[in-house]
Design a protein around this motif. Structure first.
Motif, PDB file in Angstrom:
ATOM      1  N   UNK A 164      29.855 -15.531  -5.478  1.00 50.32           N
ATOM      2  CA  UNK A 164      29.508 -14.227  -6.033  1.00 50.32           C
ATOM      3  C   UNK A 164      29.302 -13.172  -4.950  1.00 50.32           C
ATOM      4  N   UNK A 165      28.444 -13.472  -3.972  1.00 48.79           N
ATOM      5  CA  UNK A 165      28.092 -12.482  -2.950  1.00 48.79           C
ATOM      6  C   UNK A 165      29.167 -12.406  -1.870  1.00 48.79           C
ATOM      7  N   UNK A 166      29.322 -11.195  -1.320  1.00 48.83           N
ATOM      8  CA  UNK A 166      30.196 -11.001  -0.159  1.00 48.83           C
ATOM      9  C   UNK A 166      29.330 -11.222   1.083  1.00 48.83           C
ATOM     10  N   UNK A 167      29.103 -12.482   1.399  1.00 49.91           N
ATOM     11  CA  UNK A 167      28.114 -12.841   2.424  1.00 49.91           C
ATOM     12  C   UNK A 167      28.645 -12.597   3.833  1.00 49.91           C
ATOM     13  N   UNK A 168      27.765 -12.048   4.653  1.00 51.04           N
ATOM     14  CA  UNK A 168      28.063 -11.817   6.057  1.00 51.04           C
ATOM     15  C   UNK A 168      26.761 -12.020   6.830  1.00 51.04           C
ATOM     16  N   UNK A 169      26.848 -12.581   8.042  1.00 45.72           N
ATOM     17  CA  UNK A 169      25.649 -12.858   8.831  1.00 45.72           C
ATOM     18  C   UNK A 169      25.703 -12.100  10.145  1.00 45.72           C
ATOM     19  N   UNK A 170      24.607 -11.435  10.469  1.00 40.01           N
ATOM     20  CA  UNK A 170      24.474 -10.764  11.759  1.00 40.01           C
ATOM     21  C   UNK A 170      23.323 -11.404  12.529  1.00 40.01           C
ATOM     22  N   UNK A 171      23.464 -11.464  13.851  1.00 38.76           N
ATOM     23  CA  UNK A 171      22.491 -12.164  14.685  1.00 38.76           C
ATOM     24  C   UNK A 171      21.816 -11.197  15.657  1.00 38.76           C
ATOM     25  N   UNK A 172      20.647 -11.588  16.065  1.00 35.03           N
ATOM     26  CA  UNK A 172      19.941 -10.868  17.121  1.00 35.03           C
ATOM     27  C   UNK A 172      19.066 -11.867  17.859  1.00 35.03           C
ATOM     28  N   UNK A 173      18.667 -11.528  19.060  1.00 36.46           N
ATOM     29  CA  UNK A 173      17.817 -12.376  19.870  1.00 36.46           C
ATOM     30  C   UNK A 173      16.522 -11.639  20.158  1.00 36.46           C
ATOM     31  N   UNK A 174      15.412 -12.325  19.993  1.00 33.58           N
ATOM     32  CA  UNK A 174      14.115 -11.675  20.144  1.00 33.58           C
ATOM     33  C   UNK A 174      13.261 -12.426  21.158  1.00 33.58           C
ATOM     34  N   UNK A 175      12.566 -11.643  21.980  1.00 32.30           N
ATOM     35  CA  UNK A 175      11.635 -12.193  22.960  1.00 32.30           C
ATOM     36  C   UNK A 175      10.303 -12.446  22.257  1.00 32.30           C
ATOM     37  N   UNK A 176       9.863 -13.698  22.248  1.00 34.00           N
ATOM     38  CA  UNK A 176       8.659 -14.086  21.504  1.00 34.00           C
ATOM     39  C   UNK A 176       7.385 -14.010  22.351  1.00 34.00           C
ATOM     40  N   UNK A 177       7.474 -13.498  23.577  1.00 35.76           N
ATOM     41  CA  UNK A 177       6.318 -13.515  24.481  1.00 35.76           C
ATOM     42  C   UNK A 177       5.112 -12.799  23.889  1.00 35.76           C
ATOM     43  N   UNK A 178       5.305 -11.570  23.407  1.00 30.82           N
ATOM     44  CA  UNK A 178       4.184 -10.778  22.893  1.00 30.82           C
ATOM     45  C   UNK A 178       3.545 -11.431  21.672  1.00 30.82           C
ATOM     46  N   UNK A 179       4.377 -11.925  20.768  1.00 31.60           N
ATOM     47  CA  UNK A 179       3.850 -12.548  19.557  1.00 31.60           C
ATOM     48  C   UNK A 179       3.108 -13.848  19.884  1.00 31.60           C
ATOM     49  N   UNK A 180       3.623 -14.605  20.816  1.00 29.02           N
ATOM     50  CA  UNK A 180       2.943 -15.841  21.209  1.00 29.02           C
ATOM     51  C   UNK A 180       1.617 -15.557  21.897  1.00 29.02           C
ATOM     52  N   UNK A 181       1.579 -14.489  22.706  1.00 31.12           N
ATOM     53  CA  UNK A 181       0.315 -14.095  23.350  1.00 31.12           C
ATOM     54  C   UNK A 181      -0.705 -13.647  22.301  1.00 31.12           C
ATOM     55  N   UNK A 182      -0.234 -12.884  21.299  1.00 21.74           N
ATOM     56  CA  UNK A 182      -1.124 -12.425  20.229  1.00 21.74           C
ATOM     57  C   UNK A 182      -1.700 -13.607  19.461  1.00 21.74           C
ATOM     58  N   UNK A 183      -0.845 -14.544  19.135  1.00 26.28           N
ATOM     59  CA  UNK A 183      -1.300 -15.736  18.396  1.00 26.28           C
ATOM     60  C   UNK A 183      -2.288 -16.537  19.228  1.00 26.28           C
ATOM     61  N   UNK A 184      -2.001 -16.698  20.490  1.00 30.06           N
ATOM     62  CA  UNK A 184      -2.890 -17.466  21.366  1.00 30.06           C
ATOM     63  C   UNK A 184      -4.254 -16.802  21.499  1.00 30.06           C
ATOM     64  N   UNK A 185      -4.269 -15.471  21.466  1.00 34.51           N
ATOM     65  CA  UNK A 185      -5.511 -14.725  21.647  1.00 34.51           C
ATOM     66  C   UNK A 185      -6.426 -14.823  20.423  1.00 34.51           C
ATOM     67  N   UNK A 186      -5.845 -14.833  19.217  1.00 32.48           N
ATOM     68  CA  UNK A 186      -6.661 -14.715  18.009  1.00 32.48           C
ATOM     69  C   UNK A 186      -6.679 -15.956  17.111  1.00 32.48           C
TER      70      UNK A 186
END
Length: 416
Positions: free
Chosen positions: A218-240
């Protein structure tokens, strides 16, 4: 009719009316508006067992959830009206029971758990090796207490016994026969086992297969990719994370952060949260002011997608708590139809299984699904220098009928 016969007839009618009144038929309960049938997977009790009110009698497997059939009142099970693995419909009679009565002595724990009689000596039991069974049969027919004479061993048996007693080799004929049998067994197992098993797909797996093919067709499926640096989010999680766990009892993960990021990005790109509906593949776009996030959870029976309702009104802790609660219900097989109905956007975290990259399939009638993947340390260029950073690939599969590539890529960039 004589008075005596009239009295006997009256008693018979009264007895029949009492038995008819006493019988209680348990039916297949209402499951959901969209579910009309299921497979009776198993009976939890046996005929003759005493059950309490609301105690589970059977389990019905549907294409979405497992439904429990509970006793409407206390009583004794008299008859099963269907067999396991039969297809049953809503309202169908499945169990006949006799209400009332007292539970067996020993309390409720012993109800339906009476020990089976041990097998007699002449019976074969699963716990007895086959050799023991044959030995028992031989012992039973051996004339220990009678005066019968045992038949004399044959000449070949005498030679064999003599060879064993004198530690001599068996005759060459037997040795050749034994060698031939060994060669035959060796040749049979040279390539290993080639057995096959055919297992019927359960209703949930059949429904998943149907839905996935429907999405692809049914859907006209298409996938787009990106790469993300997880450093900030991991630091935030570790802090709180410790503080949040201590105050609320909630373990702070990454799913809540990605959910919140998607919600904020949808404000500028509402088409990501929209859907195409209508006849002939759809002719109407439905935009929504709320965000119901479907969270993909892997269970033993298949993939389910319980929904976090009105996620736009929840903070990180609230989203994390809702996801944790739904995940636990899914693994405990306690999800309801209401838990999985709807959903406007899906997040699937294949990273928990170690997936580096993948292309998730759209959960119709939604327009997009976000795939999270494993966090891997990689060398990246930061301000002209090479640094090792925790990186994750993001994959957004979207319906090209509603979203263009520009909107899809912009959504990923805005979110991260």
């Amino acid at each position: 009719m004589t008075p005596k016969r009239l009295q006997h007839f009256s008693q018979s009618v009264s007895s029949y009316q009492f038995r008819t009144y006493a019988e209680k038929i348990v039916k297949v309960p209402q499951m959901a508006e969209s579910i009309t049938e299921g497979t009776l997977k198993q009976f939890s009790k046996q005929v003759g067992d005493y059950v309490e009110q609301d105690e589970e009698i059977a389990t019905i497997e549907t294409d979405k959830i497992d439904v429990s059939v509970n006793a409407p009142e206390s009583g004794t099970i008299k008859e099963f009206l269907v067999n396991e693995e039969d297809t049953v419909t809503v309202g169908q009679d499945i169990v006949k029971m006799e209400p009332g009565g007292d539970p067996p002595s020993g309390g409720r724990e012993e109800a339906g758990q009476s020990p089976k009689e041990s097998a007699s000596r002449d019976q074969e039991t699963a716990s007895q090796p086959k050799g023991e069974q044959e030995q028992q049969k031989t012992e039973d027919i051996s004339p220990k207490s009678s005066g019968e004479k045992m038949p004399e061993p044959s000449k070949q048996e005498k030679v064999s016994q003599s060879s064993q007693l004198n530690n001599q080799e068996p005759p060459k004929k037997q040795q050749a026969s034994s060698s031939k049998e060994y060669e035959t067994r060796k040749s049979d197992s040279a390539f290993g086992s080639r057995e096959e098993r055919r297992v019927k797909m359960n209703r949930m797996r059949l429904r998943i297969s149907e839905r996935l093919k429907q999405s692809q067709n049914t859907a006209a499926s298409l996938t787009t990719f990106n790469e993300v640096d997880m450093s900030s989010l991991m630091d935030l999680r570790k802090l709180y994370k410790d503080e949040i766990l201590k105050k609320t009892g909630v373990k702070l993960g990454f799913m809540s952060a990605f959910s919140r990021a998607c919600i904020l990005a949808m404000k500028d790109l509402p088409a990501v949260n929209a859907s195409i509906e209508g006849p002939n593949g759809g002719d109407t776009i439905v935009y929504r002011d709320y965000v119901d996030i479907s969270v993909a959870v892997a269970t033993e029976k298949g993939l389910v997608t319980p929904v976090v309702r009105n996620a736009e009104s929840l903070d990180l802790v609230g989203i994390e708590q809702s996801i944790a609660d739904l995940g636990k219900k899914a693994r405990d097989n306690k999800l309801t139809i209401e838990d999985m109905a709807g959903g406007t956007f899906t997040i699937s975290n294949g990273g928990v299984f170690g997936s580096l990259m993948g292309t998730p399939i759209i959960n119709l009638p939604q327009t997009a699904v976000l795939g999270l993947h494993a966090i891997k340390e990689k060398p990246v260029a930061i301000d002209g220098k090479v640094e090792i950073r925790p990186m994750m690939y993001l994959a957004l599969t979207y319906d090209h009928r509603l979203l263009d590539g520009r909107e899809a890529v912009t959504f990923l960039v805005k979110a991260w």
